[in-house]
Design a protein around this motif. Sequence first.
Motif, PDB file in Angstrom:
ATOM      1  N   ALA A  33       6.514  13.038 -15.243  1.00 39.54           N
ATOM      2  CA  ALA A  33       5.956  11.630 -15.834  1.00 39.54           C
ATOM      3  C   ALA A  33       7.160  10.805 -15.625  1.00 39.54           C
ATOM      4  CB  ALA A  33       5.530  11.776 -17.296  1.00 39.54           C
ATOM      5  N   LYS A  34       8.438  11.305 -15.701  1.00 47.28           N
ATOM      6  CA  LYS A  34       9.626  10.405 -15.777  1.00 47.28           C
ATOM      7  C   LYS A  34       9.657   9.736 -14.410  1.00 47.28           C
ATOM      8  CE  LYS A  34      14.027  10.031 -17.909  1.00 47.28           C
ATOM      9  NZ  LYS A  34      15.035  10.941 -18.336  1.00 47.28           N
ATOM     10  N   ILE A  35       9.552  10.759 -13.315  1.00 46.53           N
ATOM     11  CA  ILE A  35       9.913  10.179 -11.988  1.00 46.53           C
ATOM     12  C   ILE A  35       8.883   9.267 -11.626  1.00 46.53           C
ATOM     13  CG2 ILE A  35       9.733  11.089  -9.690  1.00 46.53           C
ATOM     14  CD1 ILE A  35      11.051  13.551 -10.488  1.00 46.53           C
ATOM     15  N   PHE A  36       7.483   9.759 -12.270  1.00 41.22           N
ATOM     16  CA  PHE A  36       6.264   8.693 -11.876  1.00 41.22           C
ATOM     17  C   PHE A  36       6.657   7.160 -12.334  1.00 41.22           C
ATOM     18  CE2 PHE A  36       2.573   6.552 -13.239  1.00 41.22           C
ATOM     19  CZ  PHE A  36       1.744   6.693 -12.266  1.00 41.22           C
ATOM     20  N   LYS A  37       6.923   7.375 -13.513  1.00 36.77           N
ATOM     21  CA  LYS A  37       7.368   6.180 -14.208  1.00 36.77           C
ATOM     22  C   LYS A  37       8.440   5.282 -13.519  1.00 36.77           C
ATOM     23  CE  LYS A  37       9.269   4.761 -18.606  1.00 36.77           C
ATOM     24  NZ  LYS A  37       9.644   5.166 -19.885  1.00 36.77           N
ATOM     25  N   HIS A  38       9.552   6.017 -13.242  1.00 34.75           N
ATOM     26  CA  HIS A  38      10.648   5.123 -12.344  1.00 34.75           C
ATOM     27  C   HIS A  38       9.901   4.778 -11.022  1.00 34.75           C
ATOM     28  CE1 HIS A  38      13.413   6.853 -15.454  1.00 34.75           C
ATOM     29  NE2 HIS A  38      13.942   5.825 -15.114  1.00 34.75           N
ATOM     30  N   ILE A  39       9.211   5.372 -10.383  1.00 30.27           N
ATOM     31  CA  ILE A  39       8.866   5.134  -9.101  1.00 30.27           C
ATOM     32  C   ILE A  39       7.927   3.984  -9.171  1.00 30.27           C
ATOM     33  CG2 ILE A  39       7.464   5.744  -6.912  1.00 30.27           C
ATOM     34  CD1 ILE A  39       8.905   8.437  -7.445  1.00 30.27           C
ATOM     35  N   PHE A  40       7.061   4.174 -10.075  1.00 32.51           N
ATOM     36  CA  PHE A  40       5.956   3.082 -10.356  1.00 32.51           C
ATOM     37  C   PHE A  40       6.657   1.787 -10.676  1.00 32.51           C
ATOM     38  CE2 PHE A  40       3.395   0.659 -13.612  1.00 32.51           C
ATOM     39  CZ  PHE A  40       2.395   0.344 -12.862  1.00 32.51           C
ATOM     40  N   MET A  41       7.734   1.818 -11.657  1.00 30.07           N
ATOM     41  CA  MET A  41       8.285   0.690 -11.958  1.00 30.07           C
ATOM     42  C   MET A  41       9.154  -0.137 -10.770  1.00 30.07           C
ATOM     43  SD  MET A  41       8.627   0.374 -15.492  1.00 30.07           S
ATOM     44  CE  MET A  41      10.041   0.247 -16.362  1.00 30.07           C
ATOM     45  N   VAL A  42       9.831   0.841  -9.830  1.00 32.15           N
ATOM     46  CA  VAL A  42      10.500   0.237  -8.819  1.00 32.15           C
ATOM     47  C   VAL A  42       9.389  -0.443  -7.945  1.00 32.15           C
ATOM     48  CG1 VAL A  42      11.716   0.864  -6.785  1.00 32.15           C
ATOM     49  CG2 VAL A  42      12.413   1.842  -8.926  1.00 32.15           C
ATOM     50  N   ALA A  43       8.509   0.350  -7.579  1.00 33.96           N
ATOM     51  CA  ALA A  43       7.365  -0.210  -6.787  1.00 33.96           C
ATOM     52  C   ALA A  43       6.977  -1.422  -6.984  1.00 33.96           C
ATOM     53  CB  ALA A  43       6.171   0.926  -6.297  1.00 33.96           C
ATOM     54  N   MET A  44       6.657  -1.662  -8.158  1.00 31.04           N
ATOM     55  CA  MET A  44       5.925  -2.718  -8.957  1.00 31.04           C
ATOM     56  C   MET A  44       7.046  -3.979  -8.631  1.00 31.04           C
ATOM     57  SD  MET A  44       2.955  -3.162 -10.121  1.00 31.04           S
ATOM     58  CE  MET A  44       3.161  -4.460 -11.354  1.00 31.04           C
ATOM     59  N   ALA A  45       8.236  -3.578  -9.075  1.00 35.27           N
ATOM     60  CA  ALA A  45       9.211  -4.587  -8.827  1.00 35.27           C
ATOM     61  C   ALA A  45       9.213  -5.091  -7.466  1.00 35.27           C
ATOM     62  CB  ALA A  45      10.444  -4.027  -9.259  1.00 35.27           C
ATOM     63  N   VAL A  46       9.292  -4.212  -6.505  1.00 36.02           N
ATOM     64  CA  VAL A  46       9.434  -4.475  -5.164  1.00 36.02           C
ATOM     65  C   VAL A  46       8.195  -5.379  -4.667  1.00 36.02           C
ATOM     66  CG1 VAL A  46       9.543  -3.685  -2.743  1.00 36.02           C
ATOM     67  CG2 VAL A  46      10.882  -2.647  -4.474  1.00 36.02           C
TER      68      VAL A  46
END
Length: 449
Positions: free
Chosen positions: A3-16
């Motif tokens: 869940a944590k990894i998912f959250k981080h990748i999601f945030m990064v992808a959204m930001a990009v």
Amino acid sequence: MKAKIFKHIFMVAMAVFVACFALTMCSLYSYFSAERDSGMKEEATYVAAAVEENGIEFLNHRKTSSTTRITWIDSDGTVLYDSIADPGTMENHKDREEVKAAMSQGIGESSRYSNTLSEKTTNYAIRLDDGTIIRVSGTQYTAVTLIIGMFYAMVAVLLLAILLSVLLASRVSKSVTEPINEIDLEAPDDRDVYPELQPLVRRINGQNRQIQRQMEELKLEHAKQDAIRREFTANVSHELKTPLTSISGYAEIIREGVAKPEDIKRFSGKIFDEAQRLITLVGDIMRLTQLEERALQPQKTKIDLYETCEGVLSHLEHAARKRNIRFALQGTHGVLMGLEQIIDEIVYNLCDNAIKYNKEDGTVTVSVSEDPGWVTLKVADSGIGIPSGELDRIFERFYRVDKSHSKEVGGTGLGLSIVKHGAAYHNAKINVESEVGKGTIISICFPKG
Ligand code: ADP
């Protein structure tokens, strides 16, 4: 973890995604604005040249454009022509920024935002040879208007970004966590993992090897302890059985009345001696067990080792006199922190051995010395000595160098074991020097604290 990894990748992808979108929009907007501005400048130059040539004729015959507005202004600011409004109704343009600039410098430029900030009007003005001014104005939507106008498109892009981010985040987090979860902790090499996991696999392997080693060591230690315990039990049974058999034998003779009256005293004496031997043996076993299990009162007290030696030697005086052995006590009143009963036992066993394994008319020298951290006890005798091959073994339980004479000497075989464990209890160091036929020196260094 997933869940944590998912959250981080999601945030990064959204930001990009959002940053890319915003950047693209900004670049496009400034590109088109610049294109438009240069277009207007070109138009202004072309109209100025045409009016210079053909005057009002050109303007009257020119097709009106929906995007640009053309105004011809006289050198005093009066509007001569306007492509949208009636020049008669228009105010004097002398004070307009771009007109003023063009009058003085030949060309002028200005831009104004509408009250709602939704539109921006850009003006380019060029002074003609006769002092009149040609002005081209263009209106374009501002970025704010564009954003408002593109609201639905932007929501759609955002939703698409969220969707793509979710997909990307879930795939990446799965591909990161799945190999970790699938590692077999007992055989981590069985599966291929991505290179970043190799250090983890190596560490698990290392730990497994360490656990294996420790298990083997424990098993070995356990087996050793087991063997020692079994040997101890067998020895104890044997040591108890011998005196008990004697006691039982003499008691039976007396009970059956077969002993001559003059022998009864001698036999009773034997029974008494054997019983004493048993009492000593049981006492030694109990002390040794206590020491081994560390089941002693932990309160250490200040002990004057010299005084302890004095006490022990006075107890052993009778035994020494019987063999005409001379005692000498020398040294200082070294004080250490320890368990009185144990220290007493250590000194007693060493001095007792120094008498038991001495020669007739021999000597025993006990000395106490000290330095800043240590108090040392030294018991030296002029006795039979210990063969160098036996030196390691004399501290073992029930070990005797001369088995055949042990009964007459009267030892239990536990004295030096008690010394060894008692010394260990006090973190003391033991040293033995011996020469067969000359004597033995056993010294123990006690830390003062
Ligand atoms: P014991 O009760 O038989 O004296 P210890 O454990 O005190 O048992 O000593 C073990 C053996 O070490 C003794 O049986 C003896 O053979 C030897 N030993 C101990 N002290 C001395 C000494 N001072 N001189 C010579 N031999 C000694």
